[in-house]
Design an enzyme around this catalytic site. Sequence first.
Site, PDB file in Angstrom:
ATOM      1  N   THR A 134     -59.797  33.634  23.219  1.00  0.00           N
ATOM      2  CA  THR A 134     -60.975  34.377  23.011  1.00  0.00           C
ATOM      3  C   THR A 134     -62.140  33.604  22.493  1.00  0.00           C
ATOM      4  O   THR A 134     -62.033  32.520  21.748  1.00  0.00           O
ATOM      5  CB  THR A 134     -60.531  35.466  21.642  1.00  0.00           C
ATOM      6  OG1 THR A 134     -61.769  36.156  21.399  1.00  0.00           O
ATOM      7  CG2 THR A 134     -59.926  34.543  20.700  1.00  0.00           C
ATOM      8  N   ASP A 135     -63.266  34.264  22.596  1.00  0.00           N
ATOM      9  CA  ASP A 135     -64.369  33.526  21.896  1.00  0.00           C
ATOM     10  C   ASP A 135     -64.753  33.870  20.453  1.00  0.00           C
ATOM     11  O   ASP A 135     -65.454  33.276  19.785  1.00  0.00           O
ATOM     12  CB  ASP A 135     -65.850  34.375  22.645  1.00  0.00           C
ATOM     13  CG  ASP A 135     -65.907  35.703  22.393  1.00  0.00           C
ATOM     14  OD1 ASP A 135     -64.750  36.501  21.940  1.00  0.00           O
ATOM     15  OD2 ASP A 135     -66.854  36.356  22.884  1.00  0.00           O
ATOM     16  N   GLU A 136     -63.481  34.793  19.983  1.00  0.00           N
ATOM     17  CA  GLU A 136     -63.567  34.802  18.634  1.00  0.00           C
ATOM     18  C   GLU A 136     -63.505  33.534  17.785  1.00  0.00           C
ATOM     19  O   GLU A 136     -63.570  33.470  16.554  1.00  0.00           O
ATOM     20  CB  GLU A 136     -63.015  35.731  17.888  1.00  0.00           C
ATOM     21  CG  GLU A 136     -63.207  37.236  18.810  1.00  0.00           C
ATOM     22  CD  GLU A 136     -62.567  38.593  18.066  1.00  0.00           C
ATOM     23  OE1 GLU A 136     -62.362  38.611  16.741  1.00  0.00           O
ATOM     24  OE2 GLU A 136     -62.961  39.555  18.731  1.00  0.00           O
ATOM     25  N   TYR A 160     -57.037  37.695  12.880  1.00  0.00           N
ATOM     26  CA  TYR A 160     -56.803  37.739  14.487  1.00  0.00           C
ATOM     27  C   TYR A 160     -57.391  36.282  14.972  1.00  0.00           C
ATOM     28  O   TYR A 160     -56.693  35.492  15.721  1.00  0.00           O
ATOM     29  CB  TYR A 160     -57.310  38.925  15.188  1.00  0.00           C
ATOM     30  CG  TYR A 160     -57.347  38.699  16.680  1.00  0.00           C
ATOM     31  CD1 TYR A 160     -56.335  38.512  17.525  1.00  0.00           C
ATOM     32  CD2 TYR A 160     -58.719  38.561  17.181  1.00  0.00           C
ATOM     33  CE1 TYR A 160     -56.443  38.297  18.907  1.00  0.00           C
ATOM     34  CE2 TYR A 160     -58.888  38.314  18.704  1.00  0.00           C
ATOM     35  CZ  TYR A 160     -57.597  38.037  19.325  1.00  0.00           C
ATOM     36  OH  TYR A 160     -58.076  37.966  20.796  1.00  0.00           O
ATOM     37  N   LYS A 164     -55.442  32.768  16.977  1.00  0.00           N
ATOM     38  CA  LYS A 164     -55.898  32.503  18.176  1.00  0.00           C
ATOM     39  C   LYS A 164     -56.428  31.169  18.218  1.00  0.00           C
ATOM     40  O   LYS A 164     -55.995  30.245  19.283  1.00  0.00           O
ATOM     41  CB  LYS A 164     -56.868  33.191  19.036  1.00  0.00           C
ATOM     42  CG  LYS A 164     -56.349  35.087  19.057  1.00  0.00           C
ATOM     43  CD  LYS A 164     -55.346  34.878  20.322  1.00  0.00           C
ATOM     44  CE  LYS A 164     -55.778  34.677  21.407  1.00  0.00           C
ATOM     45  NZ  LYS A 164     -54.709  34.778  22.327  1.00  0.00           N
TER      46      LYS A 164
HETATM   47  P1  NAD Z   1     -53.008  43.967  24.672  1.00  0.00           P
HETATM   48  O1  NAD Z   1     -52.890  43.942  23.029  1.00  0.00           O
HETATM   49  O2  NAD Z   1     -53.391  45.225  25.352  1.00  0.00           O
HETATM   50  O3  NAD Z   1     -51.738  43.486  25.067  1.00  0.00           O
HETATM   51  C1  NAD Z   1     -50.989  42.484  24.494  1.00  0.00           C
HETATM   52  C2  NAD Z   1     -49.699  42.465  25.231  1.00  0.00           C
HETATM   53  O4  NAD Z   1     -48.700  41.436  24.723  1.00  0.00           O
HETATM   54  C3  NAD Z   1     -48.590  43.659  25.287  1.00  0.00           C
HETATM   55  O5  NAD Z   1     -48.308  44.001  26.355  1.00  0.00           O
HETATM   56  C4  NAD Z   1     -47.534  43.418  23.973  1.00  0.00           C
HETATM   57  O6  NAD Z   1     -46.602  44.103  24.382  1.00  0.00           O
HETATM   58  C5  NAD Z   1     -47.491  41.963  24.561  1.00  0.00           C
HETATM   59  N1  NAD Z   1     -46.774  41.169  23.369  1.00  0.00           N
HETATM   60  C6  NAD Z   1     -47.391  40.988  21.990  1.00  0.00           C
HETATM   61  N2  NAD Z   1     -46.782  40.212  21.401  1.00  0.00           N
HETATM   62  C7  NAD Z   1     -45.598  39.798  22.163  1.00  0.00           C
HETATM   63  C8  NAD Z   1     -44.518  38.402  22.031  1.00  0.00           C
HETATM   64  N3  NAD Z   1     -44.399  38.143  21.018  1.00  0.00           N
HETATM   65  N4  NAD Z   1     -44.021  38.587  23.179  1.00  0.00           N
HETATM   66  C9  NAD Z   1     -44.218  39.030  24.292  1.00  0.00           C
HETATM   67  N5  NAD Z   1     -45.143  40.074  24.422  1.00  0.00           N
HETATM   68  C10 NAD Z   1     -45.929  40.299  23.449  1.00  0.00           C
HETATM   69  O7  NAD Z   1     -54.010  42.618  24.497  1.00  0.00           O
HETATM   70  P2  NAD Z   1     -55.300  42.385  26.047  1.00  0.00           P
HETATM   71  O8  NAD Z   1     -56.306  43.032  25.401  1.00  0.00           O
HETATM   72  O9  NAD Z   1     -54.794  42.538  26.964  1.00  0.00           O
HETATM   73  O10 NAD Z   1     -55.270  40.640  25.535  1.00  0.00           O
HETATM   74  C11 NAD Z   1     -54.406  39.843  26.376  1.00  0.00           C
HETATM   75  C12 NAD Z   1     -55.055  38.416  25.692  1.00  0.00           C
HETATM   76  O11 NAD Z   1     -56.269  37.980  25.889  1.00  0.00           O
HETATM   77  C13 NAD Z   1     -54.770  38.304  24.344  1.00  0.00           C
HETATM   78  O12 NAD Z   1     -54.107  36.797  24.106  1.00  0.00           O
HETATM   79  C14 NAD Z   1     -56.163  38.223  23.698  1.00  0.00           C
HETATM   80  O13 NAD Z   1     -56.007  37.557  22.494  1.00  0.00           O
HETATM   81  C15 NAD Z   1     -56.759  37.836  24.686  1.00  0.00           C
HETATM   82  N6  NAD Z   1     -58.345  38.479  24.840  1.00  0.00           N
HETATM   83  C16 NAD Z   1     -58.554  39.760  24.842  1.00  0.00           C
HETATM   84  C17 NAD Z   1     -59.715  40.053  25.012  1.00  0.00           C
HETATM   85  C18 NAD Z   1     -60.280  41.745  25.099  1.00  0.00           C
HETATM   86  O14 NAD Z   1     -61.300  42.008  25.012  1.00  0.00           O
HETATM   87  N7  NAD Z   1     -59.254  42.242  25.002  1.00  0.00           N
HETATM   88  C19 NAD Z   1     -60.856  39.245  25.207  1.00  0.00           C
HETATM   89  C20 NAD Z   1     -60.734  37.764  25.228  1.00  0.00           C
HETATM   90  C21 NAD Z   1     -59.274  37.366  25.064  1.00  0.00           C
HETATM   91  O1  DAU Z   2     -64.562  39.003  21.568  1.00  0.00           O
HETATM   92  C1  DAU Z   2     -63.164  39.082  22.394  1.00  0.00           C
HETATM   93  C2  DAU Z   2     -62.312  39.844  21.506  1.00  0.00           C
HETATM   94  O2  DAU Z   2     -62.702  41.012  21.779  1.00  0.00           O
HETATM   95  C3  DAU Z   2     -60.852  39.727  21.872  1.00  0.00           C
HETATM   96  O3  DAU Z   2     -60.358  38.667  21.417  1.00  0.00           O
HETATM   97  C4  DAU Z   2     -60.113  41.008  21.187  1.00  0.00           C
HETATM   98  O4  DAU Z   2     -58.623  40.917  21.434  1.00  0.00           O
HETATM   99  C5  DAU Z   2     -60.774  42.101  21.420  1.00  0.00           C
HETATM  100  O5  DAU Z   2     -60.021  43.152  20.695  1.00  0.00           O
HETATM  101  C6  DAU Z   2     -62.216  42.159  21.206  1.00  0.00           C
HETATM  102  O6  DAU Z   2     -62.370  42.241  19.605  1.00  0.00           O
HETATM  103  P1  DAU Z   2     -63.667  42.972  19.032  1.00  0.00           P
HETATM  104  O7  DAU Z   2     -63.365  43.219  17.535  1.00  0.00           O
HETATM  105  O8  DAU Z   2     -64.945  42.475  19.344  1.00  0.00           O
HETATM  106  O9  DAU Z   2     -63.188  44.344  19.735  1.00  0.00           O
HETATM  107  P2  DAU Z   2     -63.259  45.874  19.326  1.00  0.00           P
HETATM  108  O10 DAU Z   2     -63.010  46.691  20.450  1.00  0.00           O
HETATM  109  O11 DAU Z   2     -62.253  46.035  18.306  1.00  0.00           O
HETATM  110  O12 DAU Z   2     -64.672  46.173  18.610  1.00  0.00           O
HETATM  111  C7  DAU Z   2     -65.711  45.945  19.258  1.00  0.00           C
HETATM  112  C8  DAU Z   2     -67.176  46.073  18.487  1.00  0.00           C
HETATM  113  O13 DAU Z   2     -66.958  47.404  18.209  1.00  0.00           O
HETATM  114  C9  DAU Z   2     -66.826  45.443  17.174  1.00  0.00           C
HETATM  115  O14 DAU Z   2     -68.120  44.771  16.669  1.00  0.00           O
HETATM  116  C10 DAU Z   2     -66.362  46.350  16.128  1.00  0.00           C
HETATM  117  C11 DAU Z   2     -66.990  47.526  16.839  1.00  0.00           C
HETATM  118  N1  DAU Z   2     -66.355  48.872  16.841  1.00  0.00           N
HETATM  119  C12 DAU Z   2     -64.888  48.823  16.700  1.00  0.00           C
HETATM  120  C13 DAU Z   2     -64.017  50.110  16.659  1.00  0.00           C
HETATM  121  C14 DAU Z   2     -62.793  50.112  17.182  1.00  0.00           C
HETATM  122  C15 DAU Z   2     -66.828  50.160  16.033  1.00  0.00           C
HETATM  123  O15 DAU Z   2     -67.938  50.154  15.651  1.00  0.00           O
HETATM  124  N2  DAU Z   2     -65.973  51.216  15.858  1.00  0.00           N
HETATM  125  C16 DAU Z   2     -64.664  51.113  16.056  1.00  0.00           C
HETATM  126  O16 DAU Z   2     -63.978  52.147  15.937  1.00  0.00           O
END
Ligand code: NAD
Ligand code: DAU
Length: 363
Positions: A134-136, A160, A164
């Site tokens: 992630t970019d975080e 989190y 990562k």
């Molecule tokens: P998600 O929470 O929707 O899915 C995570 C999946 O991993 C689920 O299916 C869960 O059951 C599985 N899982 C969790 N722990 C596990 C374990 N110990 N063994 C096997 N499976 C396990 O997450 P997502 O949003 O699809 O993100 C996927 C990946 O991409 C993550 O690594 C996250 O850090 C990264 N990522 C997400 C975003 C985003 O915006 N969602 C952005 C950048 C990177």
């Molecule tokens: O940047 C990549 C990341 O983006 C991933 O690594 C994470 O897995 C993914 O969850 C996401 O993280 P964020 O914290 O940026 O996403 P989230 O959707 O939780 O929140 C996006 C923005 O919106 C953040 O500034 C918090 C705000 N927010 C979020 C929720 C859930 C609100 O204002 N209200 C809300 O109820």
Amino acid sequence: MNTLLVTGGAGFIGSNFVLDWISETGSTIVNLDKLTYAGNLNNLLSLKGDARHVFVQGDIADRPLVRQLLAQHRPAAIVNFAAESHVDRSIHAPGEFIQANVVGVYALLEEARAYWNGLDGTAQNAFRFLHVSTDEVYGTLGPDDPAFTEQTAYAPNSPYAASKASADHLLRAYHHTYGLPTLTTNCSNNYGPYQYPEKLIPLMICNALQGKPLPVYGDGNQIRDWLYVGDHCAAIRNVLAKGKAGETYNIGGCSEKTNMEVIQTLCKLLDELVPGSSHCPHSSLITHVTDRPGHDRRYAIDARKIERELGWRPKADFTGGLRRTVQWYLEHQAWVEKVNSGAYRKWMAQQYGEAPTMRRLLK
Ligand code: NAD
Ligand code: DAU
């Protein structure tokens, strides 16, 4: 390429990737997923009966299971999506993030290393361990700072992000020390179909459709760089095919928006697509609530390396991608209802309080 071992392939990005990979390449995926609250096999219903998708419920930290899957299926690569992924949950319960995102990745790396050591020279050269990050990990940006590059120093701010970042460091060390052919991708915020409605965009869509408050943390001027999930899947395919072992690649949407801009756009889309709703204008549901502790103000990705070296750039524009996403949620209300289980309701009550009172409501 032949068989892939994908972990976390029942989550949001993982399931989009599994569907995309099988339709683009026709080759087999072994999908190892623990099925936590975020894992959902309904995302993969269209692959029911398809021999190219082998689903295994299990934990990436279960080393005997991972060893057995590697020995049995002989994958050409591992793509690790498995993680605890929601920042707010990491604030409530960081231990689960350390277990899945650090201990789990360590276990997967150890088994991958043993498997890779046993491959012959050609297979060893071709093998890749791609870790989706992630970019975080880079922390937060000021309004005028340049976007994150692959050289930006790590400065994770949430449990989190720290978990990562730890995994990314392990990847780096396994390449540097053992020569394991690793690839790490650091991606910005994704949106699109099958996203669990705890994250900003699906949460806002689902709440708005039910006339519930749209909880904006703090002033709502935090900035994220939004990427349509299909573009992320294409980027990962590119990195797997052409990425250089040991390298990291930033992936972003070139689409910085404040949270308020995102929510206002969503509300307008819903006004247009659900014109008869008694909740129009949906923007009247916007409610400012207490900010997330340690909330990062701005993320932005400089994706010039992946464009220059691998020829990838995002295709979806934000407004078009958001429209497609809203339409998907409108057409998949049965999927939303199935997600809306006891576990989801418990999380919503813990995080936001019972609507419409909302414990976290600002005075
Ligand atoms: P998600 O929470 O929707 O899915 C995570 C999946 O991993 C689920 O299916 C869960 O059951 C599985 N899982 C969790 N722990 C596990 C374990 N110990 N063994 C096997 N499976 C396990 O997450 P997502 O949003 O699809 O993100 C996927 C990946 O991409 C993550 O690594 C996250 O850090 C990264 N990522 C997400 C975003 C985003 O915006 N969602 C952005 C950048 C990177
Ligand atoms: O940047 C990549 C990341 O983006 C991933 O690594 C994470 O897995 C993914 O969850 C996401 O993280 P964020 O914290 O940026 O996403 P989230 O959707 O939780 O929140 C996006 C923005 O919106 C953040 O500034 C918090 C705000 N927010 C979020 C929720 C859930 C609100 O204002 N209200 C809300 O109820």
